[in-house]
Design an enzyme around this catalytic site. Structure first.
Site, PDB file in Angstrom:
ATOM      1  CE1 TYR A 148      10.510   0.723  -9.690  1.00  0.00           C
ATOM      2  CE2 TYR A 148      12.044  -1.038 -10.225  1.00  0.00           C
ATOM      3  CZ  TYR A 148      11.690   0.035  -9.438  1.00  0.00           C
ATOM      4  OH  TYR A 148      12.507   0.447  -8.416  1.00  0.00           O
ATOM      5  CE  LYS A 152      12.975   3.413 -10.392  1.00  0.00           C
ATOM      6  NZ  LYS A 152      13.101   4.653  -9.619  1.00  0.00           N
TER       7      LYS A 152
HETATM    8  P1  NAI Z   1       8.942   3.600  -0.485  1.00  0.00           P
HETATM    9  O1  NAI Z   1       7.634   3.158  -1.031  1.00  0.00           O
HETATM   10  O2  NAI Z   1       9.369   3.176   0.867  1.00  0.00           O
HETATM   11  O3  NAI Z   1       9.044   5.198  -0.564  1.00  0.00           O
HETATM   12  C1  NAI Z   1       8.682   5.910  -1.717  1.00  0.00           C
HETATM   13  C2  NAI Z   1       8.244   7.326  -1.324  1.00  0.00           C
HETATM   14  O4  NAI Z   1       7.940   8.031  -2.535  1.00  0.00           O
HETATM   15  C3  NAI Z   1       6.974   7.345  -0.453  1.00  0.00           C
HETATM   16  O5  NAI Z   1       7.144   8.211   0.652  1.00  0.00           O
HETATM   17  C4  NAI Z   1       5.901   7.871  -1.394  1.00  0.00           C
HETATM   18  O6  NAI Z   1       4.880   8.620  -0.736  1.00  0.00           O
HETATM   19  C5  NAI Z   1       6.719   8.745  -2.333  1.00  0.00           C
HETATM   20  N1  NAI Z   1       6.058   8.955  -3.626  1.00  0.00           N
HETATM   21  C6  NAI Z   1       5.499   8.021  -4.421  1.00  0.00           C
HETATM   22  N2  NAI Z   1       4.936   8.614  -5.482  1.00  0.00           N
HETATM   23  C7  NAI Z   1       5.157   9.945  -5.362  1.00  0.00           C
HETATM   24  C8  NAI Z   1       4.810  11.091  -6.136  1.00  0.00           C
HETATM   25  N3  NAI Z   1       4.074  10.983  -7.246  1.00  0.00           N
HETATM   26  N4  NAI Z   1       5.208  12.307  -5.713  1.00  0.00           N
HETATM   27  C9  NAI Z   1       5.917  12.435  -4.562  1.00  0.00           C
HETATM   28  N5  NAI Z   1       6.245  11.407  -3.760  1.00  0.00           N
HETATM   29  C10 NAI Z   1       5.872  10.177  -4.170  1.00  0.00           C
HETATM   30  O7  NAI Z   1      10.034   3.127  -1.613  1.00  0.00           O
HETATM   31  P2  NAI Z   1      11.619   2.919  -1.510  1.00  0.00           P
HETATM   32  O8  NAI Z   1      11.888   1.481  -1.486  1.00  0.00           O
HETATM   33  O9  NAI Z   1      12.210   3.796  -0.496  1.00  0.00           O
HETATM   34  O10 NAI Z   1      12.040   3.428  -2.981  1.00  0.00           O
HETATM   35  C11 NAI Z   1      12.595   4.692  -3.225  1.00  0.00           C
HETATM   36  C12 NAI Z   1      13.172   4.718  -4.635  1.00  0.00           C
HETATM   37  O11 NAI Z   1      14.160   3.707  -4.776  1.00  0.00           O
HETATM   38  C13 NAI Z   1      12.128   4.460  -5.729  1.00  0.00           C
HETATM   39  O12 NAI Z   1      12.421   5.279  -6.840  1.00  0.00           O
HETATM   40  C14 NAI Z   1      12.359   2.997  -6.071  1.00  0.00           C
HETATM   41  O13 NAI Z   1      11.981   2.710  -7.388  1.00  0.00           O
HETATM   42  C15 NAI Z   1      13.874   2.907  -5.904  1.00  0.00           C
HETATM   43  N6  NAI Z   1      14.355   1.557  -5.670  1.00  0.00           N
HETATM   44  C16 NAI Z   1      13.983   0.831  -4.545  1.00  0.00           C
HETATM   45  C17 NAI Z   1      14.468  -0.452  -4.356  1.00  0.00           C
HETATM   46  C18 NAI Z   1      14.143  -1.278  -3.170  1.00  0.00           C
HETATM   47  O14 NAI Z   1      14.530  -2.468  -3.137  1.00  0.00           O
HETATM   48  N7  NAI Z   1      13.466  -0.753  -2.156  1.00  0.00           N
HETATM   49  C19 NAI Z   1      15.371  -1.061  -5.366  1.00  0.00           C
HETATM   50  C20 NAI Z   1      15.688  -0.221  -6.472  1.00  0.00           C
HETATM   51  C21 NAI Z   1      15.200   1.030  -6.612  1.00  0.00           C
END
Ligand code: NAI
Length: 244
Positions: A148, A152
């Site tokens: 991961y 990033k």
């Molecule tokens: P989440 O799991 O709630 O949402 C992620 C969304 O991306 C889901 O709707 C999923 O279906 C979609 N997704 C996954 N793989 C995909 C693909 N191959 N093609 C299209 N859609 C796809 O995750 P969250 O927490 O909202 O994370 C969003 C972004 O923020 C990610 O890039 C994550 O790495 C980043 N992030 C999140 C943090 C956190 O604490 N929640 C911290 C730092 C970064």
């Protein structure tokens, strides 16, 4: 005519909050996600606010091209792309499978690169555009996240390169690096692990998806100029200090 924004991973968590914020700033938002069921529900719920859902797995070059083509045909131009879709497969390196390494790099880095590659010619031609990549504070290093963190770090390097390549075409490219944010992704963590992470936060609490969305909407606004190639943290101060 409304400005158009594409948000990947818009069916959940941070992407959903970004899509909502941009709609309320007057953008027409293309909600892109591989999760069709959640995406359709959202489209129905939000229809009158100005959005449409398109199923897209960002690791599929075909899906990505269809998404960009459909957005271009329907809306004439693409003003903003938010690359938010991402996932975790945490494990210490001696227990991490090669499949989990590949999967995380494929979605978080290659998928983001494919989206940028597809939208770059469109924005270059328009002489206008904004790309906002959702990275993570974890690129600085987190035990158990060699896949991961590397993905990033790659997203941040990609952001800097694209800022250089696209700057003269009036396309600004920035990264947003969230820290611990309350979303379905972090709700899957073991309670003890989550508590440890929260204790390590200078603010002692998690951030909200809306905190990230507000920064994204600032970077997406036409009035915001001259900021490009940057990585901006939304992490309650976790990225500062020596970690003790
Ligand atoms: P989440 O799991 O709630 O949402 C992620 C969304 O991306 C889901 O709707 C999923 O279906 C979609 N997704 C996954 N793989 C995909 C693909 N191959 N093609 C299209 N859609 C796809 O995750 P969250 O927490 O909202 O994370 C969003 C972004 O923020 C990610 O890039 C994550 O790495 C980043 N992030 C999140 C943090 C956190 O604490 N929640 C911290 C730092 C970064």
């Amino acid at each position: 005519m409304n400005s158009t924004a594409i948000v990947t991973g818009a069916a959940s968590g941070i992407g959903k909050a970004i899509a909502w914020q941009l709609m309320h700033e007057g953008f027409f938002v293309v909600l892109a996600d591989r999760d069709e069921e959640k995406g359709q529900v959202l489209q129905k719920e939000w229809d009158r606010h100005g959005c449409c859902f398109q199923k897209c797995d960002i690791t599929s070059e075909k899906d990505v091209h269809e998404l960009i083509r459909a957005a271009q045909l329907q809306h004439d131009k693409i003003d903003v792309l938010v690359n938010n879709a991402g996932l975790l497969r945490d494990q210490v390196i001696w227990k991490m499978s090669t499949e989990d390494f590949d999967r995380v790099i494929d979605v978080n880095l290659k998928g983001t690169w494919l989206m940028c590659k597809a939208v770059a010619p469109v924005m270059k031609e328009q002489r206008q555009g904004r790309i906002i990549n959702i990275a993570s504070r974890a690129w600085l290093g987190n035990a158990g996240q060699s896949n991961y963190a590397a993905s990033k770090a790659g997203v941040i390097a990609l952001t800097r390169v694209l800022a250089l390549e696209l700057g003269k075409y009036n396309v600004l490219v920035n990264a947003v690096a969230p820290g611990l944010i309350d979303t379905p992704l972090t709700r899957k963590l073991e309670p003890a692990v989550l508590q440890k992470l929260m204790d390590a936060q200078p603010t002692g609490q998690m951030g909200r998806a809306e905190d990230v969305a507000r920064l994204v909407s600032f970077l997406a606004a036409a009035e915001t100029q001259f900021i490009t190639g940057q990585t901006i943290y939304v992490d309650g101060g976790k990225s500062i200090g020596a970690g003790i």
